[in-house]
Design an enzyme around this catalytic site. Structure first.
Site, mmCIF file in Angstrom:
data_model
loop_
_atom_site.group_PDB
_atom_site.id
_atom_site.type_symbol
_atom_site.label_atom_id
_atom_site.label_comp_id
_atom_site.label_asym_id
_atom_site.label_seq_id
_atom_site.Cartn_x
_atom_site.Cartn_y
_atom_site.Cartn_z
ATOM 1 N N CYS A 37 -19.249 -2.038 2.363
ATOM 2 C CA CYS A 37 -18.300 -0.954 2.654
ATOM 3 C C CYS A 37 -18.864 -0.160 3.822
ATOM 4 C CB CYS A 37 -18.197 -0.059 1.423
ATOM 5 S SG CYS A 37 -17.128 1.379 1.674
ATOM 6 N N ARG A 51 0.832 -1.208 0.000
ATOM 7 C CA ARG A 51 0.000 0.000 0.000
ATOM 8 C C ARG A 51 0.868 1.259 0.000
ATOM 9 N NH1 ARG A 51 -4.568 1.589 4.551
ATOM 10 N NH2 ARG A 51 -4.798 3.776 3.966
ATOM 11 N N ASN A 76 -10.741 -4.451 -0.284
ATOM 12 C CA ASN A 76 -10.722 -3.325 -1.215
ATOM 13 C C ASN A 76 -9.918 -3.598 -2.466
ATOM 14 O OD1 ASN A 76 -12.259 -1.106 -0.420
ATOM 15 N ND2 ASN A 76 -10.845 -0.677 1.281
ATOM 16 N N TYR A 92 -15.023 10.288 -0.472
ATOM 17 C CA TYR A 92 -14.042 10.033 -1.534
ATOM 18 C C TYR A 92 -14.209 10.966 -2.725
ATOM 19 C CZ TYR A 92 -12.168 6.038 0.878
ATOM 20 O OH TYR A 92 -11.539 5.250 1.804
ATOM 21 N N HIS A 97 -17.193 3.754 -3.188
ATOM 22 C CA HIS A 97 -16.315 4.917 -3.054
ATOM 23 C C HIS A 97 -16.606 5.961 -4.127
ATOM 24 C CE1 HIS A 97 -13.094 2.967 -0.233
ATOM 25 N NE2 HIS A 97 -14.312 2.921 0.239
HETATM 26 C C1 G6P Z 1 -12.426 3.948 4.539
HETATM 27 C C2 G6P Z 1 -12.879 3.020 3.471
HETATM 28 C C3 G6P Z 1 -12.313 1.683 3.584
HETATM 29 C C4 G6P Z 1 -10.834 1.732 3.782
HETATM 30 C C5 G6P Z 1 -10.453 2.600 4.951
HETATM 31 C C6 G6P Z 1 -8.958 2.826 5.052
HETATM 32 O O1 G6P Z 1 -13.253 4.024 5.543
HETATM 33 O O2 G6P Z 1 -14.242 2.992 3.299
HETATM 34 O O3 G6P Z 1 -12.638 0.990 2.429
HETATM 35 O O4 G6P Z 1 -10.359 0.451 4.002
HETATM 36 O O5 G6P Z 1 -11.074 3.801 4.916
HETATM 37 O O6 G6P Z 1 -8.633 3.167 6.340
HETATM 38 P P1 G6P Z 1 -7.122 3.220 6.861
HETATM 39 O O7 G6P Z 1 -7.198 3.461 8.304
HETATM 40 O O8 G6P Z 1 -6.514 1.897 6.497
HETATM 41 O O9 G6P Z 1 -6.474 4.334 6.090
#
Ligand code: G6P
Length: 438
Positions: free
Chosen positions: A170, A94, A148, A254, A200
């Protein structure tokens, strides 16, 4: 009676949420076994999570057996429900998805832009394997996917997978509902939002509270930037009054990446120079969380988990499973195949929509045509997703390049090529489909 839930990616820091959700709903959804599954690399985390899960269950007094294993095929036998929450390549991958686009001045994000495309490329083939196993070992089980990018992954599974009982979920629609309830000072259960669009990339077209239309009141209140429903990973300064009054729909957090791109890029770069990518921040949060999880005295989900953007995702997943099991027939927001729900999108496209959730799974509520103001961009986003899915399944570089060129967060032909080459190379290990010998 046995009722078995298998969690693929059981070593995830989010798992205590699902365990809590299962304990809280045990009277309606009496799960007897929760099997946590992970891969060799995740063994240490899996052990910590399984010990915590056992302590949580013990404290609750519920009759649930927790098992942990690295043998996915064995765990899937006799499953009734399977959830998927994996991250192929881990947070290190990531980090690359977020850093490399930013180094070209393009927005890098876990599920959007070039980063999101590469996450889909790494993930789809792995979940297609899970689908194959499920078709063979637990053909009646439902797969609830929140891996995701959830929309694209769910579409790939429904188009190319052997197992068709798949539902994507989601936390964003759930967060928007709770956020709107807070803004209006009412109960979440009383708020209904008519969602239209894609994961998203979903809009709230209408807000009803106990059946009464509150859309214009919510839109008006959103003009005050302190009224928000953003998850922890997106810092939003809200929306202009012009935008809100013109579109007359609730944007999701988003949308900032698309409609406030310059501001988001500036913010992301500043954040990157100060704290690193979101992946790096999350690695620190995880480290603290796992220290907590390992404490023998801990018997419940710690509040620190709320620092993660995906917090409360399990409410969405647990509600879906409970409604299927009890044939409840309530309305939930899920990712499912379109099949005419939105007449401007292909039938086999996965959309994020409201559906009646009963024993036979989701029955989407018809939407008709998309509003003119957003029709084009939703069709473009879906088109981009379709290209990504084909690229992921076939290891097709042309499709990948085309997806990058038309993605609104890339949209430059030379940038698309540069990003494609650098990201393909950076993720080589997790993208075997692009490196097979012919
Ligand atoms: C959001 C999204 C999720 C994603 C997350 C990431 O809420 O809807 O799909 O996984 O954020 O969160 P993070 O704490 O990993 O940045």
């Amino acid at each position: 009676m046995m009722l078995k839930l298998v969690i693929i990616g059981g070593g995830s820091s989010y798992t205590p949420e699902i365990i809590e959700g299962m304990i809280d709903r045990h009277d309606q959804f009496p799960v007897t076994e929760i099997a946590l599954v992970d891969i060799e690399k995740g063994k240490q985390k899996l052990d910590v999570i399984s010990r915590l899960a056992k302590r949580m269950v013990k404290k609750s007094g519920k009759d649930i057996t927790i098992t942990a294993s690295l043998d996915r095929r064995n765990a899937l036998k006799n499953a009734d429900f399977v959830t998927s929450q994996i991250r192929v390549g881990g947070l290190k991958a990531r980090e690359k998805d977020e850093r490399i686009p930013l180094s070209y001045g393009a927005l890098g994000q876990e599920t959007n832009g070039a980063g999101g495309i590469f996450k889909a490329l790494r993930t789809i083939p792995v979940l297609l394997e899970v689908s194959k196993d499920m078709a063979e070992l637990c053909p009646n089980a439902w797969l609830i996917n929140f891996t995701n990018p959830a929309g694209m992954v769910t579409e790939a599974l429904l188009k190319y997978g052997s197992h068709k009982r798949v539902i994507g979920v989601c936390n964003i629609p759930f967060n928007m509902r709770t956020g709107v309830a807070e803004i209006l000072g009412c109960q979440t259960e009383d708020v209904e939002i008519e969602f239209i669009g894609l994961n998203h990339f979903v809009f709230g077209r209408r807000v009803l509270v106990k059946g009464v239309d509150y859309t214009s009141i919510v839109i008006e209140r959103l003009k005050d930037p302190s009224n928000q429903y953003s998850p922890a990973n997106i810092v939003s300064e809200g929306w202009s009054s012009t935008f809100l009054s013109s579109f007359m729909m609730l944007p999701n957090p988003y949308h900032s990446y698309y409609f406030k791109g310059a501001e988001m890029l500036e913010k992301s770069l500043k954040e990157y120079w100060e704290n690193g990518t979101r992946a790096e921040v999350v690695q620190q949060v995880e480290e603290e969380l796992f220290k907590k999880y390992d404490d023998k005295e801990l018997t419940e989900k710690p509040t620190e988990l709320e620092k993660r953007g995906g917090a409360f995702y399990s409410d969405a997943a647990c509600n879906v499973m409970t409604s299927i099991y009890t044939n409840k027939g309530d309305i939930q927001t899920v990712n499912v195949q379109n099949n005419g729900t939105i007449s401007d999108l292909p039938n086999d496209a996965v959309i994020e929509t409201n559906a009646v959730m009963g024993g036979e799974g989701p029955r989407p509520i018809s939407i008709g045509t998309l509003p003119l103001s957003i029709r084009g961009i939703i069709q473009l986003m879906k088109n981009m997703e379709e290209l990504v899915i084909e690229a992921a399944v076939k290891g097709d570089r042309e499709r990948l390049y085309q997806a990058l060129v038309i993605n609104p967060l890339v949209r430059e032909e030379t940038l698309a090529k540069d990003l494609m080459e650098e990201l393909l190379d950076a993720h080589k290990e997790d993208l075997p489909q692009f490196y097979q010998q012919v």
